[in-house]
Design a protein around this motif. Structure first.
Motif, PDB file in Angstrom:
ATOM      1  N   THR A   1       0.881  -1.177   0.000  1.00  0.00           N
ATOM      2  CA  THR A   1       0.000   0.000   0.000  1.00  0.00           C
ATOM      3  C   THR A   1       0.912   1.219   0.000  1.00  0.00           C
ATOM      4  O   THR A   1       2.138   1.089   0.062  1.00  0.00           O
ATOM      5  CB  THR A   1      -0.924   0.067   1.248  1.00  0.00           C
ATOM      6  N   SER A   2       0.319   2.395  -0.035  1.00  0.00           N
ATOM      7  CA  SER A   2       1.131   3.619  -0.047  1.00  0.00           C
ATOM      8  C   SER A   2       1.895   3.817   1.263  1.00  0.00           C
ATOM      9  O   SER A   2       2.829   4.605   1.330  1.00  0.00           O
ATOM     10  CB  SER A   2       0.233   4.842  -0.293  1.00  0.00           C
ATOM     11  N   ARG A   3       1.504   3.067   2.296  1.00  0.00           N
ATOM     12  CA  ARG A   3       2.119   3.270   3.604  1.00  0.00           C
ATOM     13  C   ARG A   3       2.811   2.033   4.176  1.00  0.00           C
ATOM     14  O   ARG A   3       3.535   2.128   5.164  1.00  0.00           O
ATOM     15  CB  ARG A   3       1.042   3.755   4.594  1.00  0.00           C
ATOM     16  N   TYR A   4       2.620   0.874   3.559  1.00  0.00           N
ATOM     17  CA  TYR A   4       3.165  -0.355   4.146  1.00  0.00           C
ATOM     18  C   TYR A   4       4.023  -1.155   3.165  1.00  0.00           C
ATOM     19  O   TYR A   4       3.679  -1.295   1.985  1.00  0.00           O
ATOM     20  CB  TYR A   4       2.046  -1.254   4.655  1.00  0.00           C
ATOM     21  N   VAL A   5       5.108  -1.695   3.719  1.00  0.00           N
ATOM     22  CA  VAL A   5       6.036  -2.556   2.987  1.00  0.00           C
ATOM     23  C   VAL A   5       6.153  -3.868   3.762  1.00  0.00           C
ATOM     24  O   VAL A   5       6.276  -3.865   4.989  1.00  0.00           O
ATOM     25  CB  VAL A   5       7.431  -1.889   2.879  1.00  0.00           C
ATOM     26  N   ILE A   6       6.097  -5.003   3.042  1.00  0.00           N
ATOM     27  CA  ILE A   6       6.365  -6.292   3.677  1.00  0.00           C
ATOM     28  C   ILE A   6       7.855  -6.585   3.566  1.00  0.00           C
ATOM     29  O   ILE A   6       8.464  -6.346   2.520  1.00  0.00           O
ATOM     30  CB  ILE A   6       5.598  -7.442   2.984  1.00  0.00           C
ATOM     31  N   THR A   7       8.434  -7.109   4.637  1.00  0.00           N
ATOM     32  CA  THR A   7       9.786  -7.629   4.588  1.00  0.00           C
ATOM     33  C   THR A   7       9.849  -8.858   5.495  1.00  0.00           C
ATOM     34  O   THR A   7       8.819  -9.328   5.976  1.00  0.00           O
ATOM     35  CB  THR A   7      10.827  -6.554   4.976  1.00  0.00           C
ATOM     36  N   ALA A   8      11.049  -9.387   5.710  1.00  0.00           N
ATOM     37  CA  ALA A   8      11.208 -10.552   6.585  1.00  0.00           C
ATOM     38  C   ALA A   8      11.400 -10.099   8.027  1.00  0.00           C
ATOM     39  O   ALA A   8      11.996  -9.048   8.281  1.00  0.00           O
ATOM     40  CB  ALA A   8      12.406 -11.380   6.134  1.00  0.00           C
ATOM     41  N   ALA A   9      10.905 -10.900   8.970  1.00  0.00           N
ATOM     42  CA  ALA A   9      11.051 -10.556  10.389  1.00  0.00           C
ATOM     43  C   ALA A   9      12.518 -10.467  10.793  1.00  0.00           C
ATOM     44  O   ALA A   9      12.901  -9.641  11.621  1.00  0.00           O
ATOM     45  CB  ALA A   9      10.321 -11.572  11.256  1.00  0.00           C
ATOM     46  N   HIS A  10      13.354 -11.318  10.187  1.00  0.00           N
ATOM     47  CA  HIS A  10      14.766 -11.275  10.582  1.00  0.00           C
ATOM     48  C   HIS A  10      15.494 -10.056  10.025  1.00  0.00           C
ATOM     49  O   HIS A  10      16.680  -9.866  10.286  1.00  0.00           O
ATOM     50  CB  HIS A  10      15.479 -12.587  10.203  1.00  0.00           C
ATOM     51  N   CYS A  11      14.780  -9.212   9.279  1.00  0.00           N
ATOM     52  CA  CYS A  11      15.355  -7.966   8.778  1.00  0.00           C
ATOM     53  C   CYS A  11      15.123  -6.796   9.739  1.00  0.00           C
ATOM     54  O   CYS A  11      15.452  -5.655   9.415  1.00  0.00           O
ATOM     55  CB  CYS A  11      14.752  -7.622   7.425  1.00  0.00           C
ATOM     56  N   GLN A  12      14.541  -7.068  10.910  1.00  0.00           N
ATOM     57  CA  GLN A  12      14.300  -5.979  11.868  1.00  0.00           C
ATOM     58  C   GLN A  12      15.626  -5.346  12.261  1.00  0.00           C
ATOM     59  O   GLN A  12      16.673  -5.996  12.230  1.00  0.00           O
ATOM     60  CB  GLN A  12      13.540  -6.489  13.081  1.00  0.00           C
ATOM     61  N   PRO A  13      15.602  -4.055  12.613  1.00  0.00           N
ATOM     62  CA  PRO A  13      16.857  -3.336  12.873  1.00  0.00           C
ATOM     63  C   PRO A  13      17.565  -3.821  14.129  1.00  0.00           C
ATOM     64  O   PRO A  13      16.945  -4.342  15.051  1.00  0.00           O
ATOM     65  CB  PRO A  13      16.401  -1.881  13.029  1.00  0.00           C
ATOM     66  N   GLY A  14      18.861  -3.645  14.130  1.00  0.00           N
ATOM     67  CA  GLY A  14      19.663  -3.984  15.292  1.00  0.00           C
ATOM     68  C   GLY A  14      19.537  -2.940  16.386  1.00  0.00           C
ATOM     69  O   GLY A  14      18.791  -1.957  16.267  1.00  0.00           O
ATOM     70  N   PHE A  15      20.299  -3.112  17.455  1.00  0.00           N
ATOM     71  CA  PHE A  15      20.252  -2.217  18.610  1.00  0.00           C
ATOM     72  C   PHE A  15      20.606  -0.786  18.202  1.00  0.00           C
ATOM     73  O   PHE A  15      21.612  -0.546  17.527  1.00  0.00           O
ATOM     74  CB  PHE A  15      21.230  -2.726  19.678  1.00  0.00           C
ATOM     75  N   LEU A  16      19.752   0.161  18.596  1.00  0.00           N
ATOM     76  CA  LEU A  16      19.945   1.582  18.309  1.00  0.00           C
ATOM     77  C   LEU A  16      20.028   1.895  16.812  1.00  0.00           C
ATOM     78  O   LEU A  16      20.656   2.872  16.405  1.00  0.00           O
ATOM     79  CB  LEU A  16      21.196   2.116  19.021  1.00  0.00           C
ATOM     80  N   ALA A  17      19.425   1.041  16.006  1.00  0.00           N
ATOM     81  CA  ALA A  17      19.397   1.281  14.560  1.00  0.00           C
ATOM     82  C   ALA A  17      17.957   1.486  14.108  1.00  0.00           C
ATOM     83  O   ALA A  17      17.018   1.183  14.835  1.00  0.00           O
ATOM     84  CB  ALA A  17      20.017   0.095  13.816  1.00  0.00           C
ATOM     85  N   SER A  18      17.806   2.019  12.931  1.00  0.00           N
ATOM     86  CA  SER A  18      16.473   2.213  12.358  1.00  0.00           C
ATOM     87  C   SER A  18      16.516   1.804  10.891  1.00  0.00           C
ATOM     88  O   SER A  18      17.592   1.666  10.296  1.00  0.00           O
ATOM     89  CB  SER A  18      16.021   3.665  12.484  1.00  0.00           C
ATOM     90  N   LEU A  19      15.335   1.595  10.310  1.00  0.00           N
ATOM     91  CA  LEU A  19      15.250   1.181   8.919  1.00  0.00           C
ATOM     92  C   LEU A  19      14.736   2.327   8.056  1.00  0.00           C
ATOM     93  O   LEU A  19      13.952   3.162   8.502  1.00  0.00           O
ATOM     94  CB  LEU A  19      14.317  -0.018   8.758  1.00  0.00           C
ATOM     95  N   VAL A  20      15.193   2.346   6.820  1.00  0.00           N
ATOM     96  CA  VAL A  20      14.623   3.230   5.807  1.00  0.00           C
ATOM     97  C   VAL A  20      14.235   2.368   4.616  1.00  0.00           C
ATOM     98  O   VAL A  20      14.871   1.336   4.346  1.00  0.00           O
ATOM     99  CB  VAL A  20      15.599   4.352   5.371  1.00  0.00           C
ATOM    100  N   ALA A  21      13.187   2.761   3.918  1.00  0.00           N
ATOM    101  CA  ALA A  21      12.698   2.023   2.758  1.00  0.00           C
ATOM    102  C   ALA A  21      12.885   2.889   1.519  1.00  0.00           C
ATOM    103  O   ALA A  21      12.506   4.065   1.510  1.00  0.00           O
ATOM    104  CB  ALA A  21      11.224   1.662   2.941  1.00  0.00           C
ATOM    105  N   VAL A  22      13.499   2.295   0.498  1.00  0.00           N
ATOM    106  CA  VAL A  22      13.749   3.015  -0.751  1.00  0.00           C
ATOM    107  C   VAL A  22      12.859   2.414  -1.837  1.00  0.00           C
ATOM    108  O   VAL A  22      12.981   1.234  -2.167  1.00  0.00           O
ATOM    109  CB  VAL A  22      15.228   2.925  -1.164  1.00  0.00           C
ATOM    110  N   MET A  23      11.944   3.230  -2.358  1.00  0.00           N
ATOM    111  CA  MET A  23      11.036   2.807  -3.421  1.00  0.00           C
ATOM    112  C   MET A  23      11.517   3.343  -4.771  1.00  0.00           C
ATOM    113  O   MET A  23      12.070   4.429  -4.851  1.00  0.00           O
ATOM    114  CB  MET A  23       9.618   3.329  -3.148  1.00  0.00           C
ATOM    115  N   GLY A  24      11.282   2.567  -5.825  1.00  0.00           N
ATOM    116  CA  GLY A  24      11.655   3.026  -7.161  1.00  0.00           C
ATOM    117  C   GLY A  24      13.143   2.938  -7.442  1.00  0.00           C
ATOM    118  O   GLY A  24      13.639   3.562  -8.381  1.00  0.00           O
TER     119      GLY A  24
END
Length: 290
Positions: free
Chosen positions: A83-106
């Motif tokens: 959807t315009s707001r949600y991305v599926i990924t794998a659970a084991h891709c969750q960020p490490g300690f004190l890290a965050s994720l960014v999603a790159v589209m296109g």
């Protein structure tokens, strides 16, 4: 990709690792409602294990991990826009300690901004990991990434369609895409890779793992794809990415998401994916996707 998955997502698992047809010329009518269309692809067939073309898989997401307040970022996994707001990924891709994720589209070529259209990067506001995720077995290896703001769909940014609740893709050829390793322990490509793999019945998949000497249990929530002799597969870095098929109406739908495997493209060790139809109630309860 070899596309060959290997994901050392869990330290206790040393060897279990995580990881067309001619296309009709579909008009890009309503960016808000169209799913599974490929406006940049007029026709042509997919060939296994080759570099893709720009915009050919507009639902593909590159999931990156950011640490030290953005000072360091690294490519972590694949993902798929639903959807315009949600991305599926794998659970084991969750960020490490004190890290965050960014999603790159296109995104297409991760070596630079060479494409005719720019990619869009969104911060991930919330990582929703499936509550029954088991890192030891990769059961329920699924997570949703909620973007901090909706992404605007474009000709190179399109959500994938969901499959019918009772869809069975056994025996059909599907396409898996990603920027994962080109072979087990090998290098990574700069351009999005694609490969075609047949979807295998779970009981056959189970037998293949037994033949290879592994007692891994193939659950009903899993979906296997690959060849008995190996050759083509997803690999480390592809995890969370899409396994898609073309529908009769020409659009593409999500059969599964890359989860894990043992090595990459090894004989009798096909890739294991999370089966989308099994998780549709969970996905729907959070995102509203049909």
């Amino acid at each position: 990709m070899k596309l060959s998955h290997q994901f050392y997502a869990s330290p206790q698992l040393s060897d279990s690792t995580s990881r067309t047809l001619p296309t009709p010329n579909l008009a890009f009518h309503s960016p808000s409602t169209e799913c599974g269309v490929r406006p940049h692809v007029k026709s042509g067939r997919i060939v296994g294990g080759k570099g893709s073309t720009f915009g050919a898989f507009p639902w593909q997401v590159l999931v990156r991990e950011s640490t030290w307040l953005g000072l360091f970022t690294k490519n972590k996994c694949g993902g798929v826009l639903i959807t315009s707001r949600y991305v599926i990924t794998a659970a084991h891709c969750q960020p490490g300690f004190l890290a965050s994720l960014v999603a790159v589209m296109g995104e297409f070529d991760i070596s630079g901004d060479l494409e005719s259209k720019r990619s869009i990067t969104k911060n991930v506001k919330r990582v929703i990991v499936h509550r029954q995720y088991d890192p030891a077995t990769f059961e329920n290896d699924l997570a949703l990434l909620e973007l901090d703001s909706p992404v605007s769909f474009d000709t190179h940014i399109v959500p994938i369609c969901m499959p019918n609740d009772v869809a069975d893709f056994t025996g059909r050829m599907a396409t898996v895409t990603g920027w994962g390793r080109l072979k087990y322990g090998g290098g990574v490509p700069s351009v999005l890779q694609e490969v075609q793999v047949p979807i295998i019945e779970n009981s056959v998949c189970q037998e293949m793992f037994h033949t290879a000497g592994h007692n891994k249990k193939i659950l009903t929530s899993f979906l296997c794809a690959g060849y008995a002799n190996g050759q083509k597969d997803s690999c480390e870095g592809d995890s969370g990415g899409p396994l898609v098929l073309q529908r009769p109406d020409g659009r593409y739908e999500l059969a599964g998401t890359v989860s894990h495997g043992i090595k990459c493209a090894a004989p009798y060790l096909p890739g294991v994916y999370m089966r989308t139809t099994f998780y549709k109630p969970w996905l729907r309860s959070i995102t509203g996707v049909k």
